[in-house]
Motif scaffolding. Structure first.
Motif, mmCIF file in Angstrom:
data_model
loop_
_atom_site.group_PDB
_atom_site.id
_atom_site.type_symbol
_atom_site.label_atom_id
_atom_site.label_comp_id
_atom_site.label_asym_id
_atom_site.label_seq_id
_atom_site.Cartn_x
_atom_site.Cartn_y
_atom_site.Cartn_z
ATOM 1 N N PRO A 194 0.794 -1.241 0.000
ATOM 2 C CA PRO A 194 0.000 0.000 0.000
ATOM 3 C C PRO A 194 0.822 1.285 0.000
ATOM 4 N N ASN A 195 2.065 1.239 0.441
ATOM 5 C CA ASN A 195 2.904 2.443 0.487
ATOM 6 C C ASN A 195 3.753 2.640 -0.756
ATOM 7 N N VAL A 196 3.694 1.704 -1.692
ATOM 8 C CA VAL A 196 4.559 1.755 -2.873
ATOM 9 C C VAL A 196 4.101 2.842 -3.838
ATOM 10 N N LYS A 197 5.082 3.601 -4.314
ATOM 11 C CA LYS A 197 4.847 4.649 -5.308
ATOM 12 C C LYS A 197 5.507 4.327 -6.640
ATOM 13 N N LYS A 198 6.498 3.389 -6.623
ATOM 14 C CA LYS A 198 7.221 3.036 -7.846
ATOM 15 C C LYS A 198 7.424 1.523 -7.906
ATOM 16 N N VAL A 199 7.125 0.955 -9.083
ATOM 17 C CA VAL A 199 7.363 -0.461 -9.345
ATOM 18 C C VAL A 199 8.404 -0.538 -10.458
ATOM 19 N N TYR A 200 9.475 -1.277 -10.208
ATOM 20 C CA TYR A 200 10.557 -1.441 -11.185
ATOM 21 C C TYR A 200 10.528 -2.847 -11.775
ATOM 22 N N VAL A 201 10.938 -2.965 -13.023
ATOM 23 C CA VAL A 201 11.086 -4.266 -13.664
ATOM 24 C C VAL A 201 12.194 -4.171 -14.704
ATOM 25 N N ASN A 202 12.955 -5.257 -14.846
ATOM 26 C CA ASN A 202 13.964 -5.364 -15.890
ATOM 27 C C ASN A 202 13.438 -6.310 -16.958
ATOM 28 N N VAL A 203 13.548 -5.891 -18.228
ATOM 29 C CA VAL A 203 13.030 -6.673 -19.350
ATOM 30 C C VAL A 203 14.108 -6.779 -20.408
ATOM 31 N N GLU A 204 14.270 -7.971 -20.957
ATOM 32 C CA GLU A 204 15.200 -8.145 -22.058
ATOM 33 C C GLU A 204 14.644 -7.371 -23.249
ATOM 34 N N ASP A 231 23.710 -3.048 -20.918
ATOM 35 C CA ASP A 231 24.170 -4.377 -21.307
ATOM 36 C C ASP A 231 24.279 -5.221 -20.050
ATOM 37 N N ASP A 232 23.835 -6.473 -20.145
ATOM 38 C CA ASP A 232 23.825 -7.371 -19.000
ATOM 39 C C ASP A 232 24.477 -8.683 -19.417
ATOM 40 N N LEU A 233 25.596 -9.026 -18.782
ATOM 41 C CA LEU A 233 26.252 -10.299 -19.064
ATOM 42 C C LEU A 233 25.512 -11.369 -18.261
ATOM 43 N N PHE A 234 24.776 -12.209 -18.969
ATOM 44 C CA PHE A 234 23.890 -13.192 -18.363
ATOM 45 C C PHE A 234 24.442 -14.574 -18.632
ATOM 46 N N ASP A 235 25.146 -15.141 -17.665
ATOM 47 C CA ASP A 235 25.724 -16.479 -17.795
ATOM 48 C C ASP A 235 26.567 -16.607 -19.062
ATOM 49 N N GLY A 236 27.365 -15.574 -19.327
ATOM 50 C CA GLY A 236 28.254 -15.583 -20.483
ATOM 51 C C GLY A 236 27.624 -15.090 -21.780
ATOM 52 N N HIS A 237 26.352 -14.745 -21.745
ATOM 53 C CA HIS A 237 25.629 -14.270 -22.935
ATOM 54 C C HIS A 237 25.257 -12.807 -22.715
ATOM 55 N N LEU A 245 23.141 -9.598 -22.989
ATOM 56 C CA LEU A 245 21.758 -9.198 -23.226
ATOM 57 C C LEU A 245 21.653 -7.687 -23.156
ATOM 58 N N LYS A 246 20.706 -7.159 -23.890
ATOM 59 C CA LYS A 246 20.346 -5.747 -23.780
ATOM 60 C C LYS A 246 19.132 -5.712 -22.846
ATOM 61 N N THR A 247 19.284 -5.045 -21.718
ATOM 62 C CA THR A 247 18.226 -5.013 -20.724
ATOM 63 C C THR A 247 17.635 -3.610 -20.625
ATOM 64 N N VAL A 248 16.325 -3.557 -20.491
ATOM 65 C CA VAL A 248 15.597 -2.309 -20.330
ATOM 66 C C VAL A 248 15.048 -2.291 -18.915
ATOM 67 N N ARG A 249 15.353 -1.229 -18.191
ATOM 68 C CA ARG A 249 14.796 -1.053 -16.836
ATOM 69 C C ARG A 249 13.605 -0.119 -16.970
ATOM 70 N N MET A 250 12.450 -0.606 -16.507
ATOM 71 C CA MET A 250 11.214 0.157 -16.631
ATOM 72 C C MET A 250 10.689 0.496 -15.244
ATOM 73 N N ILE A 251 9.867 1.528 -15.194
ATOM 74 C CA ILE A 251 9.293 1.982 -13.927
ATOM 75 C C ILE A 251 7.819 2.330 -14.143
#
Length: 154
Positions: free
Chosen positions: A105-115, A137-143, A145-151
């Motif tokens: 109930p007190n949250v004003k921002k929700v964050y998510v990371n999406v490939e 750029d996110d090094l994911f187990d040697g691969h 990825l381009k990651t988008v951080r959304m709010i």
């Protein structure tokens, strides 16, 4: 989610990951991630330390959402939201998202990371009011990825 739901959640995670990231993340890397992030032990930890909701139809788990509380009570991280493909675009993901947010109930921002190549994920979040905050750029187990951080501002 309860401890008894773990195997069903693992099936949703594996199936959804394979569908979502086909052609984006090599299968071997997907399997390594699923094996670690959705192991019995890790899911039991998530049950204790995060908010983990499941969606059921006729007693069968068909999707889930996982929220990670942050130290700042006005912010929360959306760690995962997955549904079997045949249940997508029916409002179930939105319902899971909305129910999870209500628990903070007190949250004003929700964050998510999406490939970045996860077009269905990006369009889902954009349609619900999330905006891109940053890309990296996110090094994911040697691969790489381009990651988008959304709010989402509530």
């Amino acid at each position: 989610m309860t401890k008894q739901d773990i195997q069903s959640v693992q099936r949703v995670a594996k199936t959804s990951w394979n569908t979502t990231y086909e052609g984006i993340i090599p299968v071997e890397i997907q399997e390594n991630f699923i094996h670690t992030a959705y192991s019995d032990e890790m899911l039991e930890k998530r049950l204790l330390n995060t908010v983990f909701l499941v969606a059921e139809i006729d007693g069968e788990i068909i999707g889930f959402v996982n929220f990670i509380p942050l130290k700042n009570e006005s912010k929360v991280e959306l760690g995962a939201i997955y549904l079997y493909k045949e249940y997508q675009e029916k409002g179930i993901g939105t319902a899971l998202l909305d129910e999870g947010i209500k628990l903070f109930p007190n949250v004003k921002k929700v964050y998510v990371n999406v490939e970045k190549e996860n077009e269905s994920g990006l369009s889902f979040y954009k349609a619900r009011g999330f905006v891109i905050e940053t890309e990296y750029d996110d090094l994911f187990d040697g691969h790489m990825l381009k990651t988008v951080r959304m709010i989402l501002h509530l």
